[in-house]
Design a protein around this motif. Structure first.
Motif, PDB file in Angstrom:
ATOM      1  N   TYR A   1       0.822  -1.213   0.000  1.00 55.43           N
ATOM      2  CA  TYR A   1       0.000   0.000   0.000  1.00 55.43           C
ATOM      3  C   TYR A   1       0.859   1.268   0.000  1.00 55.43           C
ATOM      4  O   TYR A   1       1.859   1.366   0.720  1.00 55.43           O
ATOM      5  N   ASN A   2       0.445   2.215  -0.814  1.00 55.20           N
ATOM      6  CA  ASN A   2       1.044   3.549  -0.874  1.00 55.20           C
ATOM      7  C   ASN A   2       0.266   4.424   0.107  1.00 55.20           C
ATOM      8  O   ASN A   2      -0.865   4.816  -0.154  1.00 55.20           O
ATOM      9  N   ILE A   3       0.882   4.718   1.246  1.00 51.64           N
ATOM     10  CA  ILE A   3       0.207   5.442   2.329  1.00 51.64           C
ATOM     11  C   ILE A   3       0.724   6.877   2.358  1.00 51.64           C
ATOM     12  O   ILE A   3       1.903   7.110   2.652  1.00 51.64           O
ATOM     13  N   ALA A   4      -0.135   7.827   2.031  1.00 51.35           N
ATOM     14  CA  ALA A   4       0.254   9.235   1.960  1.00 51.35           C
ATOM     15  C   ALA A   4       0.366   9.808   3.367  1.00 51.35           C
ATOM     16  O   ALA A   4      -0.626  10.194   3.989  1.00 51.35           O
ATOM     17  N   HIS A   5       1.576   9.870   3.875  1.00 51.19           N
ATOM     18  CA  HIS A   5       1.870  10.294   5.240  1.00 51.19           C
ATOM     19  C   HIS A   5       1.570  11.781   5.416  1.00 51.19           C
ATOM     20  O   HIS A   5       2.261  12.632   4.872  1.00 51.19           O
TER      21      HIS A   5
ATOM     22  N   ASP B   1       6.193  10.560   2.397  1.00 50.93           N
ATOM     23  CA  ASP B   1       5.874  11.984   2.250  1.00 50.93           C
ATOM     24  C   ASP B   1       5.726  12.365   0.777  1.00 50.93           C
ATOM     25  O   ASP B   1       5.254  13.461   0.468  1.00 50.93           O
ATOM     26  N   PHE B   2       6.149  11.467  -0.110  1.00 50.10           N
ATOM     27  CA  PHE B   2       6.146  11.753  -1.548  1.00 50.10           C
ATOM     28  C   PHE B   2       5.366  10.658  -2.272  1.00 50.10           C
ATOM     29  O   PHE B   2       5.938   9.740  -2.860  1.00 50.10           O
ATOM     30  N   THR B   3       4.058  10.789  -2.215  1.00 48.64           N
ATOM     31  CA  THR B   3       3.158   9.779  -2.776  1.00 48.64           C
ATOM     32  C   THR B   3       3.419   9.530  -4.247  1.00 48.64           C
ATOM     33  O   THR B   3       3.391   8.381  -4.712  1.00 48.64           O
ATOM     34  N   GLY B   4       3.629  10.612  -4.993  1.00 50.11           N
ATOM     35  CA  GLY B   4       3.831  10.482  -6.433  1.00 50.11           C
ATOM     36  C   GLY B   4       5.039   9.637  -6.784  1.00 50.11           C
ATOM     37  O   GLY B   4       5.003   8.841  -7.726  1.00 50.11           O
ATOM     38  N   SER B   5       6.122   9.793  -6.026  1.00 55.44           N
ATOM     39  CA  SER B   5       7.336   9.017  -6.302  1.00 55.44           C
ATOM     40  C   SER B   5       7.099   7.522  -6.103  1.00 55.44           C
ATOM     41  O   SER B   5       7.508   6.701  -6.929  1.00 55.44           O
ATOM     42  N   LEU B   6       6.445   7.165  -4.995  1.00 54.49           N
ATOM     43  CA  LEU B   6       6.179   5.756  -4.738  1.00 54.49           C
ATOM     44  C   LEU B   6       5.240   5.189  -5.800  1.00 54.49           C
ATOM     45  O   LEU B   6       5.453   4.069  -6.291  1.00 54.49           O
ATOM     46  N   HIS B   7       4.216   5.943  -6.166  1.00 51.42           N
ATOM     47  CA  HIS B   7       3.271   5.450  -7.173  1.00 51.42           C
ATOM     48  C   HIS B   7       3.980   5.225  -8.514  1.00 51.42           C
ATOM     49  O   HIS B   7       3.790   4.178  -9.156  1.00 51.42           O
TER      50      HIS B   7
ATOM     51  N   GLU C   1      -2.007  11.941  -7.016  1.00 52.51           N
ATOM     52  CA  GLU C   1      -0.728  11.297  -7.307  1.00 52.51           C
ATOM     53  C   GLU C   1      -0.764   9.772  -7.175  1.00 52.51           C
ATOM     54  O   GLU C   1       0.221   9.113  -7.473  1.00 52.51           O
ATOM     55  N   GLY C   2      -1.886   9.225  -6.713  1.00 45.57           N
ATOM     56  CA  GLY C   2      -2.028   7.775  -6.713  1.00 45.57           C
ATOM     57  C   GLY C   2      -2.015   7.088  -5.364  1.00 45.57           C
ATOM     58  O   GLY C   2      -1.837   5.867  -5.295  1.00 45.57           O
ATOM     59  N   ALA C   3      -2.214   7.814  -4.278  1.00 51.27           N
ATOM     60  CA  ALA C   3      -2.221   7.196  -2.948  1.00 51.27           C
ATOM     61  C   ALA C   3      -3.317   6.148  -2.834  1.00 51.27           C
ATOM     62  O   ALA C   3      -4.431   6.337  -3.312  1.00 51.27           O
ATOM     63  N   ASP C   4      -2.986   5.038  -2.178  1.00 50.95           N
ATOM     64  CA  ASP C   4      -4.008   4.051  -1.830  1.00 50.95           C
ATOM     65  C   ASP C   4      -4.756   4.487  -0.575  1.00 50.95           C
ATOM     66  O   ASP C   4      -5.972   4.309  -0.476  1.00 50.95           O
ATOM     67  N   PHE C   5      -4.000   5.039   0.380  1.00 51.57           N
ATOM     68  CA  PHE C   5      -4.564   5.520   1.647  1.00 51.57           C
ATOM     69  C   PHE C   5      -4.017   6.914   1.926  1.00 51.57           C
ATOM     70  O   PHE C   5      -2.853   7.197   1.635  1.00 51.57           O
TER      71      PHE C   5
END
Length: 391
Positions: A45-49, A353-359, A70-74
């Motif tokens: 899961y991509n968790i937008a902190h 902290d960087f949702t877009g990068s992880l996505h 940016e694609g966060a799951d949560f």
């Protein structure tokens, strides 16, 4: 920036500058979730902190909307309570570091000193302000090396407003709220009929339809993870909701805030076997899973393997793009860090902290693994070839 993001940002700028005092965002429209793109469950899961807080000041509506785009799951948030019992999204128990409280002379007599987790802290505490007073403040970026252009543009939002952002997204987006500092909140904020902070928190989740065990039909419609560093809080709410819960674990030197248990006790096999009756996972600080020395990684601990053996997920925190946070092993490349944690360590979710990068990394990695003729896969192979040649 996409047209949707620009339009959203303009809306919030206009709203903030034309409405004095308390700002309100629309409550959930209750869109039919059956018509939305479902939550992805096939990769970590991509968790937008605190939202996309590497770009926008943390825990603001704009940061959460950016994370969704940016694609966060949560989308993840910290829940505290105001003096009059309203639940808000804010990380620190004091307002000093991430708001303009210092510019509000009308609040100059509110500074207090309270004991928080065994330490005396002085500042402007959230629990000493009403919701209307909180809403008069504006948020600023926590770190000076991040974009400062949005300072003073956004207000603190309520838990309900946070839920609204998730439910009104054009796809299913989960929420990941933390019951923050429950000991302090219950000491200073009182609700009618003897209700506690935890009671009000769960009541609000139920009000907006959050329910169901992990991966149940109800959960997939409105996904939620409830998190806390306080084990007694997680145990207490387990009698009130079957929504999945995650036990957060601090640094090795920090005891639990409510039971004063050591890191070594709460990561022992006997404790993991005990706490799995109440939670579905743990959320450790990543540097306790893989300790570091002189900014290099050392030998990984067996915590992830042992947690998985107890059928517990592992969602470590916090992944950040800046070089100051990237260990030398990753050569200033956040993709290399994600690859290490997902493929070698085998975690189930990542607070970033960087949702877009992880996505983008996950899209890239999935394409490379499934279809080399795909554009992403081809680019990935070219990058690997160039990297190999340079060596």
């Amino acid at each position: 920036m996409s047209p949707l993001w620009v339009a959203s940002l303009l809306f919030f700028f206009l709203f903030e500058t034309t409405h004095g005092g308390r700002t309100l965002y629309p409550l959930p429209s209750k869109q039919d979730s059956t018509s939305k793109q479902p939550l992805q469950t096939s990769r970590p899961y991509n968790i937008a902190h605190r939202g996309s807080n590497g770009e926008i000041p943390e825990e603001t509506a704009a940061a959460y909307m950016k994370a969704i785009e940016e694609g966060a799951d949560f989308i993840e948030t910290d829940i505290l309570a105001t003096k009059d019992g309203s639940l808000i999204c804010f990380h620190d128990v004091t307002l000093d570091d991430t708001t303009d409280i210092a510019n509000h002379m009308e609040f100059s007599d509110r500074k207090r000193t309270y004991e928080v987790q065994g330490v005396n802290i002085t500042g402007y505490f959230v629990v000493d302000f009403t919701l209307d007073e909180i809403k008069s403040l504006r948020v600023k970026q926590r770190y000076p090396y991040r974009d400062q252009q949005y300072n003073g543009k956004f207000s603190i939002i309520t838990f309900e407003e946070f839920i609204a952002i998730a439910l009104d997204a054009n796809r299913i987006v989960g929420i990941y709220p933390e019951i923050k500092n429950p000991v302090l909140i219950n000491q200073h904020v009182k609700w009618p009929n003897g209700k506690k902070f935890e009671d009000k928190f769960v009541e609000l989740l139920k009000k907006y339809g959050y329910k169901g065990e992990y991966m149940s039909e109800d959960w997939l419609k409105q996904p939620v993870f409830i998190q806390s560093f306080a084990p007694t809080t997680l145990i207490y709410i387990s009698n009130m909701t079957d929504s999945p819960k995650l036990f957060l674990i601090d640094d090795v030197s920090v005891p639990t805030q409510d039971t004063n248990q050591s890191y070594w006790e709460i990561t022992s096999d006997s404790y993991l076997e005990y706490i799995r009756n109440y939670v579905i996972g743990i959320g450790p600080w990543k540097d306790t899973i893989v300790p570091t020395q002189n900014n290099y990684l050392t030998t990984p601990s067996d915590l992830v393997d042992r947690a998985h053996a107890h059928n517990l997920q592992v969602h470590p925190y916090t992944f950040r793009n800046e070089n100051i946070y990237l260990h030398f092993d990753f050569h200033q490349d956040p993709y290399a860090e994600y690859e290490y944690w997902i493929k070698k360590i085998g975690v189930d979710g990542l607070f970033t902290d960087f949702t877009g990068s992880l996505h983008k990394y996950q899209v890239w990695a999935a394409a490379a693994a499934t279809d080399e003729n795909n554009a992403y896969g081809l680019l990935h192979k070219i990058a690997l070839m160039i990297s190999s040649y340079e060596k």
